[in-house]
Write an enzyme that holds these catalytic residues in place. Structure first.
Site, mmCIF file in Angstrom:
data_model
loop_
_atom_site.group_PDB
_atom_site.id
_atom_site.type_symbol
_atom_site.label_atom_id
_atom_site.label_comp_id
_atom_site.label_asym_id
_atom_site.label_seq_id
_atom_site.Cartn_x
_atom_site.Cartn_y
_atom_site.Cartn_z
ATOM 1 N N HIS A 17 -9.651 43.156 64.518
ATOM 2 C CA HIS A 17 -10.118 43.951 65.657
ATOM 3 C C HIS A 17 -10.187 45.434 65.294
ATOM 4 O O HIS A 17 -9.307 46.211 65.649
ATOM 5 C CB HIS A 17 -9.162 43.701 66.843
ATOM 6 N N CYS A 26 -11.167 50.149 73.086
ATOM 7 C CA CYS A 26 -11.636 48.874 72.522
ATOM 8 C C CYS A 26 -12.943 48.401 73.151
ATOM 9 O O CYS A 26 -13.590 47.494 72.631
ATOM 10 C CB CYS A 26 -10.556 47.810 72.686
ATOM 11 N N CYS A 48 -10.876 44.042 77.207
ATOM 12 C CA CYS A 48 -9.885 44.956 77.777
ATOM 13 C C CYS A 48 -9.759 46.163 76.855
ATOM 14 O O CYS A 48 -10.133 46.090 75.683
ATOM 15 C CB CYS A 48 -8.547 44.250 77.912
HETATM 16 C C1 LIG Z 1 -7.428 46.433 73.975
HETATM 17 C C2 LIG Z 1 -6.824 45.974 72.724
HETATM 18 O O1 LIG Z 1 -7.450 45.337 71.929
HETATM 19 S S1 LIG Z 1 -5.180 46.282 72.508
HETATM 20 C C3 LIG Z 1 -4.817 45.710 70.905
HETATM 21 C C4 LIG Z 1 -4.821 46.849 69.978
HETATM 22 N N1 LIG Z 1 -4.256 46.396 68.709
HETATM 23 C C5 LIG Z 1 -2.977 46.570 68.414
HETATM 24 O O2 LIG Z 1 -2.220 47.115 69.194
HETATM 25 C C6 LIG Z 1 -2.542 46.066 67.071
HETATM 26 C C7 LIG Z 1 -1.316 45.258 67.216
HETATM 27 N N2 LIG Z 1 -0.864 44.750 65.908
HETATM 28 C C8 LIG Z 1 0.072 45.377 65.161
HETATM 29 O O3 LIG Z 1 0.582 46.435 65.508
HETATM 30 C C9 LIG Z 1 0.503 44.702 63.868
HETATM 31 O O4 LIG Z 1 -0.547 43.921 63.379
HETATM 32 C C10 LIG Z 1 1.757 43.791 64.107
HETATM 33 C C11 LIG Z 1 2.957 44.679 64.477
HETATM 34 C C12 LIG Z 1 1.515 42.767 65.195
HETATM 35 C C13 LIG Z 1 2.077 43.000 62.829
HETATM 36 O O5 LIG Z 1 2.170 43.882 61.776
HETATM 37 P P1 LIG Z 1 2.742 43.399 60.357
HETATM 38 O O6 LIG Z 1 4.140 42.930 60.491
HETATM 39 O O7 LIG Z 1 2.440 44.476 59.378
HETATM 40 O O8 LIG Z 1 1.805 42.136 60.081
HETATM 41 P P2 LIG Z 1 1.630 41.263 58.774
HETATM 42 O O9 LIG Z 1 0.185 41.100 58.522
HETATM 43 O O10 LIG Z 1 2.477 41.795 57.659
HETATM 44 O O11 LIG Z 1 2.185 39.848 59.237
HETATM 45 C C14 LIG Z 1 3.579 39.615 59.393
HETATM 46 C C15 LIG Z 1 3.878 38.226 58.846
HETATM 47 O O12 LIG Z 1 3.177 37.276 59.643
HETATM 48 C C16 LIG Z 1 2.455 36.410 58.787
HETATM 49 N N3 LIG Z 1 1.255 35.944 59.500
HETATM 50 C C17 LIG Z 1 0.388 36.689 60.197
HETATM 51 N N4 LIG Z 1 -0.593 35.915 60.679
HETATM 52 C C18 LIG Z 1 -0.321 34.647 60.291
HETATM 53 C C19 LIG Z 1 -0.973 33.413 60.470
HETATM 54 N N5 LIG Z 1 -2.106 33.298 61.165
HETATM 55 N N6 LIG Z 1 -0.419 32.302 59.929
HETATM 56 C C20 LIG Z 1 0.734 32.381 59.231
HETATM 57 N N7 LIG Z 1 1.395 33.555 59.027
HETATM 58 C C21 LIG Z 1 0.870 34.661 59.537
HETATM 59 C C22 LIG Z 1 2.133 37.289 57.584
HETATM 60 O O13 LIG Z 1 1.855 36.511 56.437
HETATM 61 C C23 LIG Z 1 3.391 38.051 57.419
HETATM 62 O O14 LIG Z 1 4.335 37.237 56.747
HETATM 63 P P3 LIG Z 1 5.344 37.869 55.657
HETATM 64 O O15 LIG Z 1 6.189 38.851 56.427
HETATM 65 O O16 LIG Z 1 6.078 36.674 55.150
HETATM 66 O O17 LIG Z 1 4.455 38.535 54.651
#
Ligand SMILES: CC(=O)SCCNC(=O)CCNC(=O)[C@H](O)C(C)(C)COP(=O)(O)OP(=O)(O)OC[C@H]1O[C@@H](n2cnc3c(N)ncnc32)[C@H](O)[C@@H]1OP(=O)(O)O
Length: 441
Positions: free
Chosen positions: A385, A95, A420
């Site tokens: 991201h 990242c 990070c």
């Molecule tokens: C160094 C670094 O940067 S490390 C970071 C690296 N990045 C990662 O590891 C990515 C991590 N993220 C992920 O793996 C995935 O995004 C997860 C597991 C967190 C979520 O995945 P999903 O469940 O597919 O997310 P999705 O977009 O469907 O959202 C789930 C629910 O939350 C809701 N939601 C998400 N954001 C919001 C928000 N801001 N406000 C209201 N509701 C929200 C969605 O509408 C959805 O609702 P629904 O189930 O009723 O449709």
């Protein structure tokens, strides 16, 4: 005042461009890393009239890259209006890629090897490479070297249905088997970060990003692409109350992390133009901010209990001390929101005597980051991201904020970036802007 001969030269951010970041499976589904990177560069070239310009070096990269994209950045450059003699390099530091590419071109300019550079990155969760099994790969390699029809037939006959099981992409750490989110869940719990604190930070990210769009902040930082004019993760109506209703996703005990307070899997690309003051002046460009310095650190998350995403905790105080600064000298803090818990654990660690003095060996704590100086135009929770593209997003935004604030206040403005990265790494960077006309006073 001109710099003495052979002294390191000053390097400035001159501008930036990104495409709006997309959700996995969203606007950029089926779009390659190369096409997205080319689009980010095209926007930069158009905005700063860089057509036919021979840039010193373009440094880019992607965390998730297809084997055929071994020269992804150079291939992207060749798809643009830049002079085809412009060299390019692919880099990768998870990242932190987008910040390390800036470090790389800055160092080359500083040493006098080149006068200008472009730093950036791209990633596509939608088009992440899917690998084949070891057995299929071995058989295909042997097949490609087979000399006779008999050898080829015998290898094809050895293929089994199990060979074709694809290996789904997973962002887990090879040494622990845990995903980034699972690692962060441990850190979040250890630092006693509550669900409410995380949701408040996430809501602020959406609020700030929405306000930035509203005020036209991105008009000089973004070009629409494939019908997408705004980051797809942004939900201006996000509230703490709505976030409180989401189910938890990472960690089993006392789970507090949700899709709302974690970054989503994203697609996107960014590019930042840097150069010397002379190179900029010759093209009528006004520097936004000077690239002052970088530091990198890494945590031992494998053998010890240091958090996977906590490396910037150590890098930031070194960056500030080495530049004769304290936390009070910083006007803007850009802390990449891998997860809300990452930012909050980092802020807490910088305030903790036990962590900063007893564990890391600093003389004192770093101190408290005033919340009104933190991620004031939103960050990764709201913007998304796309791993290697995040650094360029932050650099261009911060440089723009610094330029505006320096001109508005008539005072020097400083900003720091903290990113990070997977495998326990972290990179931090210091940018600074003087009010126009006062750079050499
Ligand atoms: C160094 C670094 O940067 S490390 C970071 C690296 N990045 C990662 O590891 C990515 C991590 N993220 C992920 O793996 C995935 O995004 C997860 C597991 C967190 C979520 O995945 P999903 O469940 O597919 O997310 P999705 O977009 O469907 O959202 C789930 C629910 O939350 C809701 N939601 C998400 N954001 C919001 C928000 N801001 N406000 C209201 N509701 C929200 C969605 O509408 C959805 O609702 P629904 O189930 O009723 O449709």
């Amino acid at each position: 005042m001109t710099a003495p001969q052979n002294a390191p030269r000053r390097v400035h951010v001159l501008g930036g461009n990104r495409i709006p970041f997309g959700k996995i499976g969203g606007a950029y589904r089926g779009v390659s890393n190369r096409d997205m990177m080319t689009a980010a560069l095209d926007g930069l070239i158009a905005r700063y009239s860089l057509q036919n310009e021979r840039i010193g070096e373009v440094a880019g990269g992607a965390v998730l890259k297809r084997a055929a994209d071994f020269n992804l950045t150079r291939e992207s450059v060749l798809g643009t209006a830049l002079d085809p003699h412009t060299p390019a390099i692919d880099m990768q530091k998870a990242c932190a890629t987008g910040l390390e590419t800036l470090n790389f071109v800055t160092a080359k300019i500083r040493l006098g090897q080149i006068d200008s550079g472009i730093a950036g990155g791209v990633d596509s969760a939608s088009d992440a490479p899917i690998e084949v099994s070891d057995s299929l790969r071995r058989k295909l390699h042997t097949l490609s070297r087979a000399k006779t029809a008999g050898q080829r037939l015998s290898l094809v006959g050895s293929l089994r249905p199990s060979d074709f099981a694809p290996l789904a992409p997973r962002n887990s750490e090879p040494r622990t088997g845990l995903s980034m989110g699972e690692h962060q869940a441990i850190t979040t719990r250890e630092w006693g970060i509550t669900r409410e604190e995380q949701d408040e930070l996430a809501a602020a990210s959406h609020r700030n990003l929405a306000a930035a769009y509203e005020e036209g902040f991105f008009d000089t930082l973004m070009t629409g692409y494939r019908g997408c004019g705004r980051d797809e993760f942004l939900r201006p109506d996000t509230t703490v109350e709505k976030l409180a209703g989401l189910k938890t996703v990472f960690g089993k005990e006392q789970a507090t992390m949700t899709a709302g307070n974690s970054t989503g899997l994203s697609d996107g690309a960014s590019a930042v133009l840097v150069g010397t003051e002379e190179w900029a002046a010759a093209r009528g460009l006004t520097p936004l901010a000077e690239v002052v310095d970088f530091r990198a650190a890494a945590t031992d998350y494998v053998h010890g209990d240091e958090g996977l995403l906590m490396a910037p905790v150590e890098a930031m105080p070194r960056l500030l001390a080495d530049n004769g600064l304290t936390i009070d000298d910083i006007d803007f803090f850009e802390i990449h929101e891998a997860f809300a818990g990452t930012v909050l654990s980092t802020l807490k660690a910088w305030e903790s005597r036990e962590y900063m003095v007893d564990r890391l060996g600093f003389d004192d704590v770093l101190g408290t980051v005033p919340r009104e100086k933190l991620n004031v135009k939103g960050s990764s929770l709201a913007a998304g991201h796309p791993f290697a593209a995040t650094g360029g997003r932050i650099v261009a935004s911060l440089a723009t904020m610094l330029r505006t604030a320096a001109d508005d206040t008539g005072r020097t403005q400083r900003g720091v970036i903290s990113v990070c990265a997977a495998s326990g790494q972290g990179v931090v960077c210091l940018l600074q802007a003087e009010p126009v006309g006062q750079e050499d006073k």
